[in-house]
Enzyme design. Structure first.
Site, PDB file in Angstrom:
ATOM      1  N   GLY A   1       0.797  -1.221   0.000  1.00 20.65           N
ATOM      2  CA  GLY A   1       0.000   0.000   0.000  1.00 20.65           C
ATOM      3  C   GLY A   1       0.825   1.265   0.000  1.00 20.65           C
ATOM      4  O   GLY A   1       0.390   2.305  -0.506  1.00 20.65           O
TER       5      GLY A   1
ATOM      6  N   GLU B   1       3.649  -9.578  -2.226  1.00 26.11           N
ATOM      7  CA  GLU B   1       2.317 -10.173  -2.063  1.00 26.11           C
ATOM      8  C   GLU B   1       2.261 -11.664  -2.373  1.00 26.11           C
ATOM      9  O   GLU B   1       1.461 -12.391  -1.795  1.00 26.11           O
ATOM     10  CB  GLU B   1       1.301  -9.414  -2.925  1.00 26.11           C
ATOM     11  CG  GLU B   1       0.976  -8.021  -2.430  1.00 26.11           C
ATOM     12  CD  GLU B   1       1.978  -6.956  -2.856  1.00 26.11           C
ATOM     13  OE1 GLU B   1       1.806  -5.791  -2.474  1.00 26.11           O
ATOM     14  OE2 GLU B   1       2.948  -7.300  -3.565  1.00 26.11           O
TER      15      GLU B   1
END
Length: 369
Positions: A122, A145
């Site tokens: 993010g 991720e």
């Protein structure tokens, strides 16, 4: 000072103000919570409509990180509340986070982001959307991720395609870490400065004569940042550009099984390549498949369509146990032995992957972007 985001203003002697937003959660490396996203979104919208604000300056508190990503610990707990079903709170977080990122990409005023230290997940979504992206000698960027069974979201489906050659695909599949030199090469950053220059840079930006014209003011800011860049030292050695040829050879083509085999079979004493190889090996086979498919599907999409598509995928991932298990193994218990749903890539059928791309609601919550 206990607020999760601090807001302040610097008066410009020649008129107007610089508005400063500081991510303020050092203990979590400024990881984004739902409250932080909501505060930033509301304040940035207000500043965009305030004629006095000539420039927004975005930074992280402390010297270790700009932002280490979203609060995946919290997302995991929310996902575990309703296994297999809708995860309304977590899905709302991602929808609002994507709204914030989209706003940054389309902001009506210049935004300087000080991307010092760790910039992941993010945090990279915030950095990538700003008009003037500063990286420093300590910047460390990664999209890890695959190791927690997520995917490079927050606009990654857009900016990964705009990197040279197959760099975007390689970073998405391997969670490889990159530095300031790599960020400049990959188009994720605009200028390299030293962290020690920050106070001087802010003072110089404060002294500028802003006209209120976005294009003219942006050029003025860029010129000032480049003056400081000429004095910056200790720029790190690049990883991406020297490895461009091998990255293209490893990641070329449309056969994900073949690409993964090439990376997994690398024999090299190159430490950066070895770490990338380990990142891929530790990743979820299911996540590797949906990451690859998401990149294929998003290649020609505009930014609005990208965020709509990312919300579909992340909402379906939250409803599946792979994500919670990935976060548990890497960040909660830290045993680094995730029990993935599939042991190998070959076991992951196309029909299984396809289901993650079916919208779980009749209308996409970001349809109004």
């Amino acid at each position: 000072m206990s607020a999760p985001v601090l807001f302040s203003k610097l008066a410009c002697p020649q008129g107007g103000v610089i508005a400063i937003a500081t991510l303020n959660n050092e203990k979590t490396l400024n990881a984004l919570s739902f409250e932080m996203v909501e505060l930033l979104l509301a304040q940035l919208q207000q500043w965009q409509n305030d004629a006095r604000v000539k420039l927004v300056f975005l930074q992280g508190q402390g010297g270790r990180a700009f932002c280490a990503g979203g609060d995946v610990h919290a997302m995991r707990l929310l996902a575990l509340k309703n296994p297999g079903g809708p995860c309304v709170e977590a899905e709302t977080f991602f929808a609002q986070e994507y709204r914030l990122d989209y706003l940054l990409h389309n902001y009506a005023k210049p935004i300087v982001v000080w991307g010092h230290g760790i910039v992941m997940g993010g945090g990279l979504g915030l950095l990538a959307g700003c008009s003037h992206r500063v990286v420093t000698e300590k910047t460390r960027i990664a999209m890890p991720e695959v190791t927690i069974a997520l995917f490079p979201d927050v606009g990654g489906s857009y900016f990964l395609h705009r990197m040279p050659g197959e760099c975007g695909r390689f970073l998405a599949l391997t969670a490889a870490s990159i530095n300031a030199s790599d960020a400049l090469y990959a188009g994720l950053a605009d200028v390299f400065l030293n962290h020690s220059q920050q106070a001087q840079v802010l003072a110089a930006l404060q002294a500028l004569a802003y006209s209120g014209d976005n294009q003219a003011d942006s050029a003025l800011i860029s010129e000032q940042l480049q003056r400081f860049a000429a004095l910056a030292i200790d720029k790190p050695e690049a990883n991406l550009q020297p490895h461009q040829r091998i990255i293209d050879e490893l990641c070329g083509g449309d056969d994900v099984q073949l690409i993964v085999e090439r990376i997994a079979n690398i024999v090299s004493d190159d430490l950066w390549l070895q770490r990338a190889q380990q990142g891929l090996r530790g990743g979820s086979p299911l996540a590797i498949k949906w990451i690859f498919k998401q990149l294929q599907r998003s290649a020609q999409l505009d930014l609005k369509a990208v965020f709509n598509a990312e919300l579909v995928l992340v909402s379906n991932i939250l409803r599946h146990p792979e994500f919670a298990e990935g976060v548990r193994a890497l960040l909660v218990d830290k045993d680094k032995t995730p029990q993935w749903q599939y042991a190998t890539l070959a076991e992951v059928g196309d029909a299984v992957v396809d289901r993650f791309f079916v919208p779980p609601w009749p209308v996409n919550p970001l349809a109004d972007l």
